[in-house]
Write a protein that holds these residues in place. Structure first.
Motif, PDB file in Angstrom:
ATOM      1  N   UNK A   4     -53.035   0.031 -13.484  1.00  0.00           N
ATOM      2  CA  UNK A   4     -52.363   1.038 -12.664  1.00  0.00           C
ATOM      3  C   UNK A   4     -53.396   1.705 -11.781  1.00  0.00           C
ATOM      4  N   UNK A   5     -53.200   1.623 -10.466  1.00  0.00           N
ATOM      5  CA  UNK A   5     -54.093   2.278  -9.510  1.00  0.00           C
ATOM      6  C   UNK A   5     -53.387   3.518  -8.975  1.00  0.00           C
ATOM      7  N   UNK A   6     -53.997   4.680  -9.171  1.00  0.00           N
ATOM      8  CA  UNK A   6     -53.391   5.900  -8.633  1.00  0.00           C
ATOM      9  C   UNK A   6     -54.487   6.745  -8.006  1.00  0.00           C
ATOM     10  N   UNK A  66     -56.405  -0.538  -2.545  1.00  0.00           N
ATOM     11  CA  UNK A  66     -56.409   0.897  -2.778  1.00  0.00           C
ATOM     12  C   UNK A  66     -55.848   1.635  -1.577  1.00  0.00           C
ATOM     13  N   UNK A  67     -56.388   2.805  -1.318  1.00  0.00           N
ATOM     14  CA  UNK A  67     -55.944   3.663  -0.217  1.00  0.00           C
ATOM     15  C   UNK A  67     -56.861   3.431   0.980  1.00  0.00           C
ATOM     16  N   UNK A  68     -56.416   2.618   1.927  1.00  0.00           N
ATOM     17  CA  UNK A  68     -57.220   2.323   3.108  1.00  0.00           C
ATOM     18  C   UNK A  68     -57.124   3.426   4.158  1.00  0.00           C
ATOM     19  N   UNK A 143     -47.885 -10.014  -9.143  1.00  0.00           N
ATOM     20  CA  UNK A 143     -47.148  -9.214  -8.165  1.00  0.00           C
ATOM     21  C   UNK A 143     -47.600  -7.758  -8.204  1.00  0.00           C
ATOM     22  N   UNK A 144     -47.700  -7.161  -7.027  1.00  0.00           N
ATOM     23  CA  UNK A 144     -47.994  -5.736  -6.920  1.00  0.00           C
ATOM     24  C   UNK A 144     -46.681  -4.954  -6.940  1.00  0.00           C
ATOM     25  N   UNK A 145     -46.613  -3.938  -7.774  1.00  0.00           N
ATOM     26  CA  UNK A 145     -45.425  -3.087  -7.839  1.00  0.00           C
ATOM     27  C   UNK A 145     -45.784  -1.695  -7.327  1.00  0.00           C
ATOM     28  N   UNK A 146     -45.083  -1.261  -6.279  1.00  0.00           N
ATOM     29  CA  UNK A 146     -45.292   0.081  -5.736  1.00  0.00           C
ATOM     30  C   UNK A 146     -44.189   0.983  -6.281  1.00  0.00           C
ATOM     31  N   UNK A 147     -44.591   1.956  -7.088  1.00  0.00           N
ATOM     32  CA  UNK A 147     -43.621   2.835  -7.730  1.00  0.00           C
ATOM     33  C   UNK A 147     -43.297   4.059  -6.892  1.00  0.00           C
ATOM     34  N   UNK A 148     -42.455   4.928  -7.431  1.00  0.00           N
ATOM     35  CA  UNK A 148     -42.110   6.191  -6.779  1.00  0.00           C
ATOM     36  C   UNK A 148     -43.262   7.170  -6.946  1.00  0.00           C
ATOM     37  N   UNK A 157     -49.821   2.085  -7.700  1.00  0.00           N
ATOM     38  CA  UNK A 157     -49.865   0.633  -7.558  1.00  0.00           C
ATOM     39  C   UNK A 157     -50.065   0.034  -8.943  1.00  0.00           C
ATOM     40  N   UNK A 158     -49.171  -0.847  -9.328  1.00  0.00           N
ATOM     41  CA  UNK A 158     -49.220  -1.426 -10.660  1.00  0.00           C
ATOM     42  C   UNK A 158     -49.299  -2.947 -10.562  1.00  0.00           C
ATOM     43  N   UNK A 159     -50.282  -3.546 -11.263  1.00  0.00           N
ATOM     44  CA  UNK A 159     -50.401  -5.003 -11.329  1.00  0.00           C
ATOM     45  C   UNK A 159     -50.292  -5.433 -12.787  1.00  0.00           C
TER      46      UNK A 159
END
Length: 206
Positions: A4-6, A66-68, A143-148, A157-159
């Motif tokens: 999980x990337x936050x 990440x956050x570009x 797959x990359x999952x973009x959550x709320x 961002x969840x992989x």
């Protein structure tokens, strides 16, 4: 296993990077991961786009994301200033030069908003995950999952790093970076199998 990337800025700490290395492998295959946090201004971000040497010596599946803090395509921002070619050029050139492809994804398209009122809110897609050639060939099913976003202005961002067991035919994959190879057209012409008489589509023999 799930990544999980936050708040990716926390990964800058050396002791966190040391611990993280223990997780960077799948089935004993070592991975390279680059976590990005881009500057807020175009001029300061130029330093990021010019760091092409970070790819030198990486001969393993490489995940970069990440956050570009920058959009890549014209549709990546709504309800704000229109996206210009000058705004995306350096980012696009960097992606092409490094031979990266965006991971397949699902969930929210716009990954950031400035949390103003609904009528004034700007939405942008500034968070992305990319993989190099080795990543896409060995781990392209991930797959990359973009959550709320909930309490944050960014979507998490969840992989899910799952090894896929495939017993059927392997589907054909095409990556845009192939088209940039100097021998691309000559290789395609050599493998050209002509056109299918029933569908009219070109056939490539492998």
């Amino acid at each position: 296993m799930t990544w999980l990337f936050w708040n990716i800025r926390g990964v800058n700490k050396w002791y966190k990077q040391k611990k993280l290395k223990n997780y960077l492998k799948i089935n004993n295959v070592r991975l390279a991961v680059t976590v990005v946090y881009g500057y807020n201004t175009v001029e300061k971000r130029k330093y990021l786009w010019e760091k092409e040497e970070i790819a030198h010596g990486i001969a393993k599946p490489w995940l970069i994301g990440g956050d570009f803090n920058s959009v890549l395509y014209s549709q990546d921002r709504i309800y704000g200033n229109p996206v210009t070619a000058a705004e995306t050029r350096d980012y696009a050139n960097c992606v092409q030069t490094l031979g990266l492809n965006e991971l397949t994804w699902e969930g929210e398209y716009y990954t950031w908003s400035h949390n103003q009122s609904r009528t004034d809110r700007i939405w942008s897609r500034i968070d992305r995950m990319f993989g190099n050639y080795d990543w896409m060939m060995k781990l392209g099913h991930i797959c990359t999952e973009y959550g709320l976003p909930y309490i944050s202005d960014h979507s998490p961002i969840c992989l899910k790093l799952i090894i896929k067991q495939w017993t059927g035919k392997v589907p054909f994959k095409f990556f845009n970076v192939w088209a940039d190879h100097e021998d691309f057209l000559s290789i395609v012409k050599k493998r050209d199998g002509g056109k299918d008489s029933t569908t009219g589509k070109c056939k490539i023999s492998c």
